[in-house]
Design an enzyme around this catalytic site. Structure first.
Site, PDB file in Angstrom:
ATOM      1  N   LYS A  16       0.831  -1.218   0.000  1.00 54.41           N
ATOM      2  CA  LYS A  16       0.000   0.000   0.000  1.00 54.41           C
ATOM      3  C   LYS A  16       0.858   1.257   0.000  1.00 54.41           C
ATOM      4  O   LYS A  16       0.457   2.275  -0.560  1.00 54.41           O
ATOM      5  CB  LYS A  16      -0.977  -0.014   1.180  1.00 54.41           C
ATOM      6  CG  LYS A  16      -2.029  -1.110   1.006  1.00 54.41           C
ATOM      7  CD  LYS A  16      -3.381  -0.734   1.558  1.00 54.41           C
ATOM      8  CE  LYS A  16      -4.423  -1.710   1.043  1.00 54.41           C
ATOM      9  NZ  LYS A  16      -5.708  -1.620   1.675  1.00 54.41           N
ATOM     10  N   LYS A  31      -4.092  -9.920  -6.590  1.00 50.93           N
ATOM     11  CA  LYS A  31      -5.367 -10.182  -5.919  1.00 50.93           C
ATOM     12  C   LYS A  31      -6.456  -9.234  -6.465  1.00 50.93           C
ATOM     13  O   LYS A  31      -6.167  -8.076  -6.738  1.00 50.93           O
ATOM     14  CB  LYS A  31      -5.160  -9.919  -4.426  1.00 50.93           C
ATOM     15  CG  LYS A  31      -6.298 -10.312  -3.546  1.00 50.93           C
ATOM     16  CD  LYS A  31      -6.030  -9.866  -2.123  1.00 50.93           C
ATOM     17  CE  LYS A  31      -6.319  -8.402  -1.923  1.00 50.93           C
ATOM     18  NZ  LYS A  31      -6.941  -8.008  -0.679  1.00 50.93           N
ATOM     19  N   LYS A  49     -10.900  -4.208  -4.108  1.00 48.95           N
ATOM     20  CA  LYS A  49     -11.897  -3.143  -4.216  1.00 48.95           C
ATOM     21  C   LYS A  49     -11.296  -1.885  -4.831  1.00 48.95           C
ATOM     22  O   LYS A  49     -11.900  -1.237  -5.649  1.00 48.95           O
ATOM     23  CB  LYS A  49     -12.367  -2.728  -2.817  1.00 48.95           C
ATOM     24  CG  LYS A  49     -13.318  -3.643  -2.156  1.00 48.95           C
ATOM     25  CD  LYS A  49     -13.804  -2.942  -0.901  1.00 48.95           C
ATOM     26  CE  LYS A  49     -13.572  -3.743   0.348  1.00 48.95           C
ATOM     27  NZ  LYS A  49     -12.223  -3.699   0.901  1.00 48.95           N
TER      28      LYS A  49
HETATM   29  N1  AQP Z   1      -9.403 -11.251  -3.866  1.00 45.27           N
HETATM   30  C1  AQP Z   1      -9.671 -11.793  -2.706  1.00 45.27           C
HETATM   31  N2  AQP Z   1      -9.679 -13.147  -2.574  1.00 45.27           N
HETATM   32  C2  AQP Z   1      -9.967 -13.724  -1.383  1.00 45.27           C
HETATM   33  N3  AQP Z   1     -10.247 -13.023  -0.261  1.00 45.27           N
HETATM   34  C3  AQP Z   1     -10.252 -11.686  -0.360  1.00 45.27           C
HETATM   35  N4  AQP Z   1     -10.499 -10.720   0.540  1.00 45.27           N
HETATM   36  C4  AQP Z   1     -10.404  -9.510  -0.047  1.00 45.27           C
HETATM   37  N5  AQP Z   1     -10.080  -9.670  -1.353  1.00 45.27           N
HETATM   38  C5  AQP Z   1      -9.971 -11.000  -1.568  1.00 45.27           C
HETATM   39  C6  AQP Z   1     -10.820 -10.984   1.931  1.00 45.27           C
HETATM   40  O1  AQP Z   1     -11.900 -10.162   2.293  1.00 45.27           O
HETATM   41  C7  AQP Z   1     -11.710  -9.703   3.609  1.00 45.27           C
HETATM   42  C8  AQP Z   1     -11.818  -8.218   3.660  1.00 45.27           C
HETATM   43  O2  AQP Z   1     -10.743  -7.567   3.163  1.00 45.27           O
HETATM   44  P1  AQP Z   1     -10.616  -5.991   3.347  1.00 45.27           P
HETATM   45  O3  AQP Z   1     -11.470  -5.287   2.387  1.00 45.27           O
HETATM   46  O4  AQP Z   1     -10.798  -5.578   4.759  1.00 45.27           O
HETATM   47  O5  AQP Z   1      -9.137  -5.774   3.022  1.00 45.27           O
HETATM   48  P2  AQP Z   1      -8.353  -6.166   1.766  1.00 45.27           P
HETATM   49  O6  AQP Z   1      -7.887  -7.568   1.892  1.00 45.27           O
HETATM   50  O7  AQP Z   1      -7.299  -5.103   1.627  1.00 45.27           O
HETATM   51  O8  AQP Z   1      -9.429  -6.081   0.575  1.00 45.27           O
HETATM   52  P3  AQP Z   1      -9.313  -5.276  -0.746  1.00 45.27           P
HETATM   53  O9  AQP Z   1     -10.490  -5.566  -1.593  1.00 45.27           O
HETATM   54  O10 AQP Z   1      -7.967  -5.499  -1.381  1.00 45.27           O
HETATM   55  O11 AQP Z   1      -9.467  -3.790  -0.219  1.00 45.27           O
HETATM   56  P4  AQP Z   1      -8.586  -2.550  -0.565  1.00 45.27           P
HETATM   57  O12 AQP Z   1      -8.528  -2.483  -2.058  1.00 45.27           O
HETATM   58  O13 AQP Z   1      -9.293  -1.388   0.052  1.00 45.27           O
HETATM   59  O14 AQP Z   1      -7.239  -2.778   0.052  1.00 45.27           O
HETATM   60  C9  AQP Z   1     -10.381 -10.220   4.110  1.00 45.27           C
HETATM   61  O15 AQP Z   1     -10.622 -11.379   4.857  1.00 45.27           O
HETATM   62  C10 AQP Z   1      -9.671 -10.547   2.845  1.00 45.27           C
HETATM   63  O16 AQP Z   1      -8.741 -11.573   3.042  1.00 45.27           O
END
Ligand code: AQP
Length: 336
Positions: free
Chosen positions: A118, A200, A203
């Site tokens: 990040k 991955k 969002k």
């Molecule tokens: N692509 C993914 N595959 C499997 N699990 C996922 N999770 C998120 N993306 C995937 C799981 O969803 C939960 C919530 O995640 P989060 O939104 O709190 O944080 P993150 O992992 O940083 O998700 P994003 O979508 O990548 O958000 P941004 O873009 O804001 O950083 C977690 O249990 C995660 O493992």
């Protein structure tokens, strides 16, 4: 003979309201939360305080938080059976976060992969909150004395540091926190971006064209799958090393169509990628359709969402304040 009712194990998990939920958040997290809610005492939150580690537009954050709550309920999380709440509604998270920050080491926080990733993506805003993100996450989990934390593969390292902080604190002050275990799904623990299967699905990468949102329209979902990156071969075979795109699609299909990977291989043997990608798109559309429809309806009922938030905050606070008070006492703070 007395019959004792065994206390159910506790689950805590949360998702940042940093954008529209993706197929990755659904497959990697929410779908499993629903299953776990049959058996455990579950606390599921919307972690809006984590979301501000990256700059958010206030109106969008407010809307995302409420819409995410609607999506939790639409995906099958019953607000009576589960404690559904917004992190900023329970002040103990920030309070315990401060305490745990004094028991987390600079060196261990510096090694976190998410911080490095990040920081690289947000070079103009490498704030202290981004650095201490895992400390607040540790507070989220430890406040509820969670036994299990269902997370996708990407959060494994944050759970490890939570355990380390808890063990360190327990080592100094005696048994205070339950040491939580990660619960990682066997299939779909890391749903990859459809355009860059090395990354991955996230969002915050919604604009990449390789991300499917759980509220996306069927035609947009189908378009994303038809355009999904595969490889130069034509065989539908699970091999994440040499066929990352196809293997990602296979996992998505296996989860949405409720099949095993060998069943998927047999089903598409000799049928080519075009046919396969269309079938994955259809399975995803049908999986998400009822959630999207219900979530749109619920998102319009702001009074109901406010009621769920208030009830969740009250129930979460009860458990959280108990732990915080115990921690303050152990630290030597004068209790009110
Ligand atoms: N692509 C993914 N595959 C499997 N699990 C996922 N999770 C998120 N993306 C995937 C799981 O969803 C939960 C919530 O995640 P989060 O939104 O709190 O944080 P993150 O992992 O940083 O998700 P994003 O979508 O990548 O958000 P941004 O873009 O804001 O950083 C977690 O249990 C995660 O493992």
């Amino acid at each position: 003979m007395t019959v004792e009712t065994a206390k159910k194990k506790v689950i805590l998990s949360g998702i940042q309201s940093s954008g529209a939920l993706t197929l990755g958040s659904y497959i990697g997290a929410i779908r499993n939360w629903v299953e776990l809610s049959e058996e455990y005492d579950c606390y599921y939150c919307i972690v809006d305080m984590h979301a501000i580690t990256v700059r958010q537009d206030p109106e969008t954050l407010r809307r995302n938080t409420l819409e995410q709550l609607a999506q939790y309920v639409a995906a099958g999380l019953d607000p009576k059976r589960n404690v559904l709440f917004v992190q900023s509604h329970v002040p103990s998270h920030a309070q315990l976060g401060w305490v745990l920050g004094c028991y987390a080491m600079f060196g261990e926080l510096s090694r976190m992969t998410q911080f490095k990733e990040k920081s690289a993506k947000n070079a103009g805003n490498i704030n202290a909150g981004l650095f201490t993100y895992p400390v607040l996450m540790a507070a989220d989990i430890l406040l509820y004395q969670a036994d299990l934390v269902p997370v996708g593969d990407d959060q494994r390292q944050h759970l490890e540091i939570t355990r380390d902080i808890a063990m360190r604190f327990n080592g100094i002050y005696g048994e205070t926190f339950k040491i939580p275990e990660a619960h990682i799904p066997k299939l779909g623990a890391r749903v990859m971006d459809l355009q860059s299967p090395g990354n991955k699905m996230s969002k915050s990468e919604a604009a990449s064209g390789g991300c499917v949102g759980i509220m996306d329209k069927p035609e947009d979902i189908m378009r994303a799958f038809k355009r999904a990156v595969t490889d130069s071969g034509s065989e539908v075979r699970f091999d994440p090393e040499t066929k990352p795109g196809v293997s990602n699609l296979m996992q998505i299909y296996a989860v949405c169509a409720n099949k095993t990977l060998p069943e998927v291989e047999r089903e598409f043997s000799g049928r080519g990628y075009g046919d396969f990608k269309r079938s994955v798109g259809e399975a995803v559309i049908e999986t998400l359709r009822p959630i999207r429809e219900d979530a749109s309806r619920l998102a319009g009922d702001r009074a109901l969402l406010a009621e769920i938030c208030a009830d969740g905050a009250e129930r979460a606070s009860l458990a959280a304040e108990r732990t915080l008070r115990n921690v303050y006492d152990k630290l030597g703070f004068v209790l009110k």
